[in-house]
Design a protein around this motif. Structure first.
Motif, PDB file in Angstrom:
ATOM      1  N   UNK A  31     114.451  70.320 -42.278  1.00 57.79           N
ATOM      2  CA  UNK A  31     115.011  70.619 -43.566  1.00 57.79           C
ATOM      3  C   UNK A  31     116.306  69.705 -43.736  1.00 57.79           C
ATOM      4  N   UNK A  32     116.517  69.133 -44.834  1.00 54.97           N
ATOM      5  CA  UNK A  32     117.675  68.413 -45.065  1.00 54.97           C
ATOM      6  C   UNK A  32     117.937  68.367 -46.695  1.00 54.97           C
ATOM      7  N   UNK A  33     118.770  67.545 -46.992  1.00 57.41           N
ATOM      8  CA  UNK A  33     119.183  67.711 -48.548  1.00 57.41           C
ATOM      9  C   UNK A  33     118.236  67.805 -49.729  1.00 57.41           C
ATOM     10  N   UNK A  34     117.168  66.575 -49.101  1.00 54.47           N
ATOM     11  CA  UNK A  34     116.208  66.518 -50.230  1.00 54.47           C
ATOM     12  C   UNK A  34     115.249  67.809 -50.514  1.00 54.47           C
ATOM     13  N   UNK A  35     115.013  68.412 -49.289  1.00 58.69           N
ATOM     14  CA  UNK A  35     114.229  69.749 -49.286  1.00 58.69           C
ATOM     15  C   UNK A  35     114.972  70.689 -50.027  1.00 58.69           C
ATOM     16  N   UNK A  36     116.351  70.898 -49.553  1.00 61.95           N
ATOM     17  CA  UNK A  36     116.827  72.105 -50.274  1.00 61.95           C
ATOM     18  C   UNK A  36     117.272  71.726 -51.633  1.00 61.95           C
ATOM     19  N   UNK A  37     117.263  70.613 -52.066  1.00 63.61           N
ATOM     20  CA  UNK A  37     117.454  70.427 -53.597  1.00 63.61           C
ATOM     21  C   UNK A  37     116.246  70.739 -54.383  1.00 63.61           C
ATOM     22  N   UNK A  38     115.262  70.280 -53.815  1.00 61.69           N
ATOM     23  CA  UNK A  38     113.906  70.506 -54.426  1.00 61.69           C
ATOM     24  C   UNK A  38     113.792  71.798 -54.392  1.00 61.69           C
ATOM     25  N   UNK A  39     113.967  72.769 -53.503  1.00 59.52           N
ATOM     26  CA  UNK A  39     113.925  74.204 -53.644  1.00 59.52           C
ATOM     27  C   UNK A  39     114.856  74.696 -54.604  1.00 59.52           C
ATOM     28  N   UNK A  40     116.073  74.270 -54.603  1.00 58.51           N
ATOM     29  CA  UNK A  40     117.209  74.639 -55.850  1.00 58.51           C
ATOM     30  C   UNK A  40     116.556  74.341 -57.132  1.00 58.51           C
ATOM     31  N   UNK A  41     116.274  73.084 -57.483  1.00 62.38           N
ATOM     32  CA  UNK A  41     115.832  72.656 -58.658  1.00 62.38           C
ATOM     33  C   UNK A  41     114.620  73.335 -59.116  1.00 62.38           C
ATOM     34  N   UNK A  42     113.610  73.969 -58.297  1.00 62.64           N
ATOM     35  CA  UNK A  42     112.358  74.426 -58.782  1.00 62.64           C
ATOM     36  C   UNK A  42     112.550  76.114 -58.820  1.00 62.64           C
ATOM     37  N   UNK A  43     113.613  76.485 -58.425  1.00 55.81           N
ATOM     38  CA  UNK A  43     113.761  78.004 -58.052  1.00 55.81           C
ATOM     39  C   UNK A  43     113.342  78.618 -56.835  1.00 55.81           C
ATOM     40  N   UNK A  44     112.827  77.697 -55.909  1.00 56.24           N
ATOM     41  CA  UNK A  44     112.521  78.208 -54.548  1.00 56.24           C
ATOM     42  C   UNK A  44     113.451  78.776 -53.848  1.00 56.24           C
ATOM     43  N   UNK A  45     114.720  78.560 -53.984  1.00 54.40           N
ATOM     44  CA  UNK A  45     115.969  79.239 -53.847  1.00 54.40           C
ATOM     45  C   UNK A  45     116.775  79.327 -54.843  1.00 54.40           C
ATOM     46  N   UNK A  91     108.637  64.427 -52.902  1.00 56.30           N
ATOM     47  CA  UNK A  91     108.687  64.725 -54.414  1.00 56.30           C
ATOM     48  C   UNK A  91     110.244  64.702 -54.788  1.00 56.30           C
ATOM     49  N   UNK A  92     111.054  65.331 -54.082  1.00 56.03           N
ATOM     50  CA  UNK A  92     112.433  65.403 -54.506  1.00 56.03           C
ATOM     51  C   UNK A  92     113.037  63.863 -54.452  1.00 56.03           C
ATOM     52  N   UNK A  93     113.018  63.035 -53.545  1.00 51.26           N
ATOM     53  CA  UNK A  93     113.689  61.702 -53.361  1.00 51.26           C
ATOM     54  C   UNK A  93     112.865  60.686 -54.348  1.00 51.26           C
ATOM     55  N   UNK A  94     111.668  60.791 -54.569  1.00 57.50           N
ATOM     56  CA  UNK A  94     110.882  59.784 -55.396  1.00 57.50           C
ATOM     57  C   UNK A  94     110.688  60.205 -56.665  1.00 57.50           C
ATOM     58  N   UNK A  95     110.694  61.358 -57.151  1.00 55.99           N
ATOM     59  CA  UNK A  95     110.324  61.971 -58.583  1.00 55.99           C
ATOM     60  C   UNK A  95     111.561  62.665 -59.062  1.00 55.99           C
ATOM     61  N   UNK A  96     111.691  63.932 -58.587  1.00 56.58           N
ATOM     62  CA  UNK A  96     112.867  64.969 -59.144  1.00 56.58           C
ATOM     63  C   UNK A  96     114.139  64.246 -59.212  1.00 56.58           C
ATOM     64  N   UNK A  97     114.698  63.555 -58.222  1.00 55.43           N
ATOM     65  CA  UNK A  97     116.149  62.848 -58.098  1.00 55.43           C
ATOM     66  C   UNK A  97     116.280  61.732 -59.060  1.00 55.43           C
ATOM     67  N   UNK A  98     114.999  61.263 -59.673  1.00 50.01           N
ATOM     68  CA  UNK A  98     114.959  60.042 -60.488  1.00 50.01           C
ATOM     69  C   UNK A  98     114.505  60.413 -61.993  1.00 50.01           C
ATOM     70  N   UNK A  99     115.770  60.343 -63.000  1.00 49.36           N
ATOM     71  CA  UNK A  99     115.532  60.879 -64.303  1.00 49.36           C
ATOM     72  C   UNK A  99     114.437  60.094 -65.038  1.00 49.36           C
ATOM     73  N   UNK A 100     114.002  59.121 -64.571  1.00 49.99           N
ATOM     74  CA  UNK A 100     112.901  58.238 -65.347  1.00 49.99           C
ATOM     75  C   UNK A 100     111.531  58.677 -64.502  1.00 49.99           C
ATOM     76  N   UNK A 101     111.395  59.225 -63.702  1.00 48.94           N
ATOM     77  CA  UNK A 101     110.348  59.507 -62.993  1.00 48.94           C
ATOM     78  C   UNK A 101     110.018  61.044 -62.917  1.00 48.94           C
ATOM     79  N   UNK A 102     111.272  61.798 -63.246  1.00 46.90           N
ATOM     80  CA  UNK A 102     111.050  63.146 -63.213  1.00 46.90           C
ATOM     81  C   UNK A 102     109.890  64.001 -63.892  1.00 46.90           C
TER      82      UNK A 102
END
Length: 186
Positions: free
Chosen positions: A91-105, A161-172
């Motif tokens: 667990x780190x910031x990228x995992x948690x942000x991915x969960x929040x941004x996708x509704x997993x949390x 997925x978060x680090x490479x795609x979700x966090x990058x507006x161009x690759x999102x």
């Protein structure tokens, strides 16, 4: 047939993992940690839990580093493949942000402005009152993975997925979770 990694390979993986942190260790702390841990002996313990505990009890090794080393050794290098179903997601910031941004949390209104680092208690030994507990989140990963007949470690891909795609507006838009993203959290 797989070729077992050499002791040197495991040492190199361990050294890379303990340096792959948001704040690298100083030279002295790094050398002490490397001298205190023999990755081969950690992986010769009876279970993933024992190996995790051996790593986690060391100064400068938190759950993220311990879990990441075990993931690489077990899931990538195929050391102790019988531990695969017991691996935890680091667990780190990228995992948690991915969960929040996708509704997993799902956040309620009082949590909406809370940083993701304050959503989950990262200490596996803690019993939090208001935060999501480390073990509770690992159990949720386990339950979700069981529905698709996979081990919980598949959720480790949330990091990439978060680090490479979700966090990058161009690759999102290319994220495999693009349809699940919640606009207010982007």
């Amino acid at each position: 047939m797989s070729i077992p990694p050499s002791t040197e390979d495991l040492d190199t993986v361990f050294k890379r993992v303990i340096q792959a942190r948001s704040q690298p260790l100083g030279q002295e702390a790094y050398e002490i940690l490397v001298a205190n841990i023999d990755p081969t002996s950690v992986l010769s313990l009876d279970s993933r839990d024992e190996a995790f505990r051996r790593l986690y009890e060391q100064k400068h090794i938190g759950q993220k580093i311990a879990n990441e080393f075990l993931r690489i050794a077990v899931d990538v290098l195929n050391v102790n493949p019988e531990w695969r179903n017991d691996l935890h997601v680091a667990l780190d910031t990228n995992i948690l942000q991915a969960l929040v941004k996708t509704g997993g949390i799902r956040l309620n209104s009082s949590e909406a402005n809370r940083s993701v680092g304050r959503l989950v208690n990262m200490d596996p030994d803690a019993d939090p009152n208001k935060l999501i507990g480390y073990n509770d989140l690992q159990d949720a990963f386990q339950d979700a993975a069981a529905h698709i007949d996979q081990p919980r470690i598949v959720f480790d891909e949330l990091w990439t997925e978060h680090r490479s795609f979700i966090a990058d507006p161009l690759l999102r838009p290319q994220s495999i979770f693009a349809d699940l993203l919640i606009e207010k959290y982007l």
